[in-house]
Design an enzyme around this catalytic site. Structure first.
Site, PDB file in Angstrom:
ATOM      1  N   LYS A  54     -38.565  40.483 -67.431  1.00  0.00           N
ATOM      2  CA  LYS A  54     -39.276  41.685 -67.901  1.00  0.00           C
ATOM      3  C   LYS A  54     -40.541  41.282 -68.660  1.00  0.00           C
ATOM      4  O   LYS A  54     -41.610  41.853 -68.455  1.00  0.00           O
ATOM      5  CB  LYS A  54     -38.363  42.518 -68.801  1.00  0.00           C
ATOM      6  CG  LYS A  54     -37.237  43.202 -68.043  1.00  0.00           C
ATOM      7  CD  LYS A  54     -36.173  43.785 -68.955  1.00  0.00           C
ATOM      8  CE  LYS A  54     -35.012  44.309 -68.121  1.00  0.00           C
ATOM      9  NZ  LYS A  54     -33.864  44.734 -68.939  1.00  0.00           N
ATOM     10  N   GLN A  98     -31.861  44.628 -74.945  1.00  0.00           N
ATOM     11  CA  GLN A  98     -31.235  44.119 -73.724  1.00  0.00           C
ATOM     12  C   GLN A  98     -29.714  44.299 -73.786  1.00  0.00           C
ATOM     13  O   GLN A  98     -29.071  43.892 -74.756  1.00  0.00           O
ATOM     14  CB  GLN A  98     -31.605  42.636 -73.526  1.00  0.00           C
ATOM     15  CG  GLN A  98     -31.030  42.016 -72.265  1.00  0.00           C
ATOM     16  CD  GLN A  98     -31.537  42.678 -70.988  1.00  0.00           C
ATOM     17  OE1 GLN A  98     -32.697  43.006 -70.850  1.00  0.00           O
ATOM     18  NE2 GLN A  98     -30.629  42.889 -70.036  1.00  0.00           N
ATOM     19  N   ASP A 121     -36.350  52.436 -71.990  1.00  0.00           N
ATOM     20  CA  ASP A 121     -35.224  52.206 -71.071  1.00  0.00           C
ATOM     21  C   ASP A 121     -34.541  53.524 -70.691  1.00  0.00           C
ATOM     22  O   ASP A 121     -33.708  53.557 -69.798  1.00  0.00           O
ATOM     23  CB  ASP A 121     -34.189  51.276 -71.733  1.00  0.00           C
ATOM     24  CG  ASP A 121     -34.096  49.937 -71.018  1.00  0.00           C
ATOM     25  OD1 ASP A 121     -34.662  49.813 -69.910  1.00  0.00           O
ATOM     26  OD2 ASP A 121     -33.464  49.020 -71.569  1.00  0.00           O
TER      27      ASP A 121
END
Ligand code: NAP
Length: 304
Positions: A54, A98, A121
């Protein structure tokens, strides 16, 4: 039949080129560089690979990313306090924690500490709930990427039978809601589904996100179906493969995503898109909505 490949790298590149144009405009008009903070807790090697992928993609489109690492036993209060500080940082427009977190952490408490305006996200309760009524600020990146693959290929969703294999909160459930929002007829299957093939064979569009090697075999797929493989597994010979039997099913499907090179790159691309959207929203909140040439909030939804 030999399926056409839905190339996530190629589609992702096209979208990233458009994202770059928006990043340039942000700097030209407002002097702002989009900033993404990535929080990694613990030492899970797969999570580290994901985070690296990412962050590596960010500079290509002009996003500045910062990695914040915590030991796996970081106290919850410290973590939440750290996230709250990032919520107030004018140079941080997107925050990503994460997943999965080490087992003793309260995932909900951590995710809900992220302000909805920085939730790139798409896991904040507002964004999750917004999927039910089709009104999110940020859509979760993996299902968002799947929608963009289908739209880019011009594949219809309305009125189609969609079978979603996998019902997790980050892939299967939001994917099903996004498909319903586009007027598909959706079946959602999970580990306790009694006869999986009964549902998969009905699918015009089959999306698989279970994390089970060879879960979907050719006889479970309707001839001409569109097959989207989200799964990531290691085959016994060490290759990275999905959940579907690619060789057999690509003889039957009309379109199929490869693994690697299908959904994975699109997930990262949608993270970049959400981050730039977050930066634009920040500028609009602080300086007024008329600052940009285009009135775009969900920029990745534009065109093909
Ligand atoms: P997850 O949280 O483990 O959820 C897996 C889902 O699959 C659950 O709903 C589970 O059912 C269901 N399932 C498991 N075995 C099944 C079976 N035999 N038949 C039918 N359903 C079954 O996983 P996830 O986070 O959603 O990820 C799924 C896969 O996608 C993983 O391989 C992951 O690495 C991959 N992934 C890829 C990307 C990408 O960008 N390419 C992004 C995210 C995830 P229950 O609910 O009943 O347990």
């Amino acid at each position: 039949m030999s399926a056409r490949i839905l190339d996530g790298r190629m589609i992702g590149r096209a979208i990233r080129n458009r994202i770059k144009v928006h990043v340039d405009e942000l700097f030209r008009v407002a002097g702002v560089i989009p900033g993404l903070a990535v929080i990694l807790i613990g030492e899970d090697p797969a999570s580290r690979v994901n985070v690296t992928n990412k962050m590596k993609a960010c500079p290509d489109v002009g996003i500045r990313s910062t990695l914040i690492e915590h030991a796996k036993d970081v106290p919850a209060e410290f973590l939440v306090e750290n996230i709250r500080r990032l919520n107030d940082d004018p140079a941080t427009h997107g925050i990503l924690v994460q997943l999965p977190l080490p087992p003793h952490h309260d995932v909900r408490a951590v995710l809900h500490a992220i302000s909805v305006e920085r939730d790139v996200d798409g896991f904040h309760l507002y964004n999750v709930g917004g999927l039910v009524v089709g009104d999110t600020i940020f859509s979760p990146c993996t299902p968002f990427g799947v929608m963009r693959i289908l739209d880019h290929a011009g594949l219809p969703i309305e009125g189609r039978n969609v079978t979603m294999v996998g019902a997790s909160a980050i892939v299967g459930k939001p994917m099903a809601l996004m498909m319903m929002q586009r007027d598909a007829t959706v079946a959602v299957c999970h580990a306790k589904t009694r006869d999986l093939a009964e549902y998969t064979i009905l699918a015009d569009v089959l999306v698989v996100a279970a994390g089970v090697l060879n879960l979907i075999l050719p006889q479970m797929v309707r001839t001409g179906a569109v097959v989207i493989d989200v799964g990531i597994n290691r085959s016994p010979d060490g290759r990275l493969v999905g959940d579907v039997n690619f060789e057999g099913i690509s003889q039957k499907a009309s379109y199929i995503t490869p693994v690697p090179g299908g959904v994975g790159p699109m997930t990262v691309t949608m993270l970049l898109a959400n981050t730039v959207s977050a930066a634009r929203r920040y500028v609009e909140r602080t300086r007024g909505p008329s600052i940009f040439l285009q009135d775009v909030t969900q920029l990745a939804l534009q065109g093909r």
